[in-house]
Scaffold this motif. Sequence first.
Motif, mmCIF file in Angstrom:
data_model
loop_
_atom_site.group_PDB
_atom_site.id
_atom_site.type_symbol
_atom_site.label_atom_id
_atom_site.label_comp_id
_atom_site.label_asym_id
_atom_site.label_seq_id
_atom_site.Cartn_x
_atom_site.Cartn_y
_atom_site.Cartn_z
ATOM 1 N N ASP A 23 0.826 -1.273 0.015
ATOM 2 C CA ASP A 23 -0.016 0.097 0.033
ATOM 3 C C ASP A 23 0.768 1.254 -0.019
ATOM 4 N N GLU A 24 1.935 1.214 0.738
ATOM 5 C CA GLU A 24 2.860 2.404 0.594
ATOM 6 C C GLU A 24 3.396 2.750 -0.809
ATOM 7 N N ILE A 25 3.877 1.749 -1.556
ATOM 8 C CA ILE A 25 4.348 2.143 -2.999
ATOM 9 C C ILE A 25 2.943 2.648 -3.706
ATOM 10 N N LEU A 26 1.714 1.859 -3.770
ATOM 11 C CA LEU A 26 0.724 2.574 -4.313
ATOM 12 C C LEU A 26 0.219 3.928 -4.019
ATOM 13 N N GLU A 27 0.607 4.291 -2.662
ATOM 14 C CA GLU A 27 0.329 5.594 -2.183
ATOM 15 C C GLU A 27 1.220 6.545 -2.594
ATOM 16 N N GLU A 28 2.583 6.268 -2.987
ATOM 17 C CA GLU A 28 3.393 7.079 -3.410
ATOM 18 C C GLU A 28 2.999 7.314 -5.202
ATOM 19 N N ILE A 29 2.633 6.338 -5.710
ATOM 20 C CA ILE A 29 2.465 6.594 -7.216
ATOM 21 C C ILE A 29 1.326 7.180 -7.315
ATOM 22 N N PHE A 30 0.099 6.885 -6.457
ATOM 23 C CA PHE A 30 -1.081 7.875 -6.617
ATOM 24 C C PHE A 30 -0.776 9.437 -6.252
ATOM 25 N N LEU A 31 0.182 9.639 -5.415
ATOM 26 C CA LEU A 31 0.429 10.964 -4.987
ATOM 27 C C LEU A 31 0.922 11.703 -6.127
ATOM 28 N N ARG A 32 1.782 11.184 -7.071
ATOM 29 C CA ARG A 32 2.259 11.602 -8.379
ATOM 30 C C ARG A 32 1.352 12.045 -9.298
ATOM 31 N N LEU A 33 0.261 11.720 -9.164
ATOM 32 C CA LEU A 33 -0.834 11.840 -10.179
ATOM 33 C C LEU A 33 -1.103 13.355 -10.195
ATOM 34 N N ASP A 34 -1.277 14.055 -11.203
ATOM 35 C CA ASP A 34 -1.550 15.488 -11.324
ATOM 36 C C ASP A 34 -2.890 16.025 -10.877
ATOM 37 N N ALA A 35 -3.942 15.346 -11.319
ATOM 38 C CA ALA A 35 -5.161 15.874 -11.008
ATOM 39 C C ALA A 35 -6.141 14.709 -10.094
ATOM 40 N N ALA A 36 -6.908 15.335 -9.583
ATOM 41 C CA ALA A 36 -7.617 14.698 -8.419
ATOM 42 C C ALA A 36 -8.657 13.729 -9.212
ATOM 43 N N ALA A 37 -9.213 13.941 -10.313
ATOM 44 C CA ALA A 37 -9.746 13.293 -11.443
ATOM 45 C C ALA A 37 -9.219 12.046 -11.823
ATOM 46 N N ASP A 38 -7.883 11.933 -11.971
ATOM 47 C CA ASP A 38 -7.121 11.047 -12.325
ATOM 48 C C ASP A 38 -6.871 9.943 -11.024
ATOM 49 N N VAL A 39 -6.915 10.418 -9.944
ATOM 50 C CA VAL A 39 -6.830 9.639 -8.613
ATOM 51 C C VAL A 39 -8.266 8.858 -8.390
ATOM 52 N N ALA A 40 -9.426 9.484 -8.725
ATOM 53 C CA ALA A 40 -10.742 8.879 -8.859
ATOM 54 C C ALA A 40 -10.887 7.799 -9.794
ATOM 55 N N ARG A 41 -10.127 8.140 -10.916
ATOM 56 C CA ARG A 41 -10.346 7.011 -11.979
ATOM 57 C C ARG A 41 -9.458 5.800 -11.429
ATOM 58 N N ALA A 42 -8.401 5.930 -10.799
ATOM 59 C CA ALA A 42 -7.599 4.971 -10.487
ATOM 60 C C ALA A 42 -8.156 4.189 -9.384
ATOM 61 N N SER A 43 -8.785 4.804 -8.462
ATOM 62 C CA SER A 43 -9.696 4.319 -7.441
ATOM 63 C C SER A 43 -10.656 3.218 -7.656
ATOM 64 N N GLU A 55 -8.148 6.366 2.318
ATOM 65 C CA GLU A 55 -7.476 6.314 3.758
ATOM 66 C C GLU A 55 -7.366 7.975 3.971
ATOM 67 N N ARG A 56 -7.756 8.446 4.935
ATOM 68 C CA ARG A 56 -7.333 9.792 5.440
ATOM 69 C C ARG A 56 -5.751 10.219 5.338
ATOM 70 N N ARG A 57 -5.032 9.270 5.750
ATOM 71 C CA ARG A 57 -3.619 9.941 5.556
ATOM 72 C C ARG A 57 -3.251 10.442 3.940
ATOM 73 N N PHE A 58 -3.896 9.328 3.114
ATOM 74 C CA PHE A 58 -3.616 9.559 1.675
ATOM 75 C C PHE A 58 -4.273 10.965 1.308
ATOM 76 N N ARG A 59 -5.547 11.227 1.657
ATOM 77 C CA ARG A 59 -6.351 12.312 1.343
ATOM 78 C C ARG A 59 -5.640 13.661 1.694
ATOM 79 N N ARG A 60 -4.840 13.560 3.027
ATOM 80 C CA ARG A 60 -4.494 14.704 3.525
ATOM 81 C C ARG A 60 -3.009 14.967 2.906
ATOM 82 N N ARG A 61 -2.277 14.067 2.499
ATOM 83 C CA ARG A 61 -1.204 14.077 1.831
ATOM 84 C C ARG A 61 -1.318 14.794 0.483
ATOM 85 N N PHE A 62 -2.269 14.334 -0.230
ATOM 86 C CA PHE A 62 -2.820 14.505 -1.666
ATOM 87 C C PHE A 62 -3.028 15.891 -1.562
#
Length: 174
Positions: A23-43, A55-62
């Motif tokens: 999960d830590e690696i996936l989180e780092e990959i998703f944090l590098r996406l530019d737009a929130a819409a891209d994160v939503a599509r990935a999810s 997860e709350r931690r991911f949303r706060r970091r994003f």
Amino acid sequence: MSSSAARQVAAVSPASQPVFFPDEILEEIFLRLDAAADVARASAACTTFRRVVSERRFRRRFRSLHPPPILEPNAPGVFRPFKPPHGSAPAARAFAQAADFTFSFIDTPRSWQVSDARDGRVLLYRRAKTAAAFPGLMVCDPLHRRYIQLPAIPDAATASEGTSGFRSLPRSSH
């Protein structure tokens, strides 16, 4: 080991096995996406991705790495600050008052057309009276009222590449 069991083991190659990332690696990959819409599509791709993104931690970091936009996407060349109840409304109002989107700080501002805007900078191109492949280009910072005109690309260089010239890009929705 029987021969049928050996064939089954040999038939399953390591390349065909699914790869699972922590999960830590996936989180780092998703944090590098530019737009929130891209994160939503990935999810929406799978439950594991959804779990990581929700997860709350991911949303706060994003949110800390990708602040919300302050200008509403409109027709090319039109900048409108977000209005309440949007979370960026106070910052947008201050930015709109401080920035000069009429580009009065450049010479002959009416002869320039807005092509794109990113990260507080605006790409302008000169409205050409001739059919030049690449018109004059300028990058402006309307907040600090600075600009730089990009050097012209010689027509001979564009002809050798077979390019059709400069086209205004469609506005992105980020």
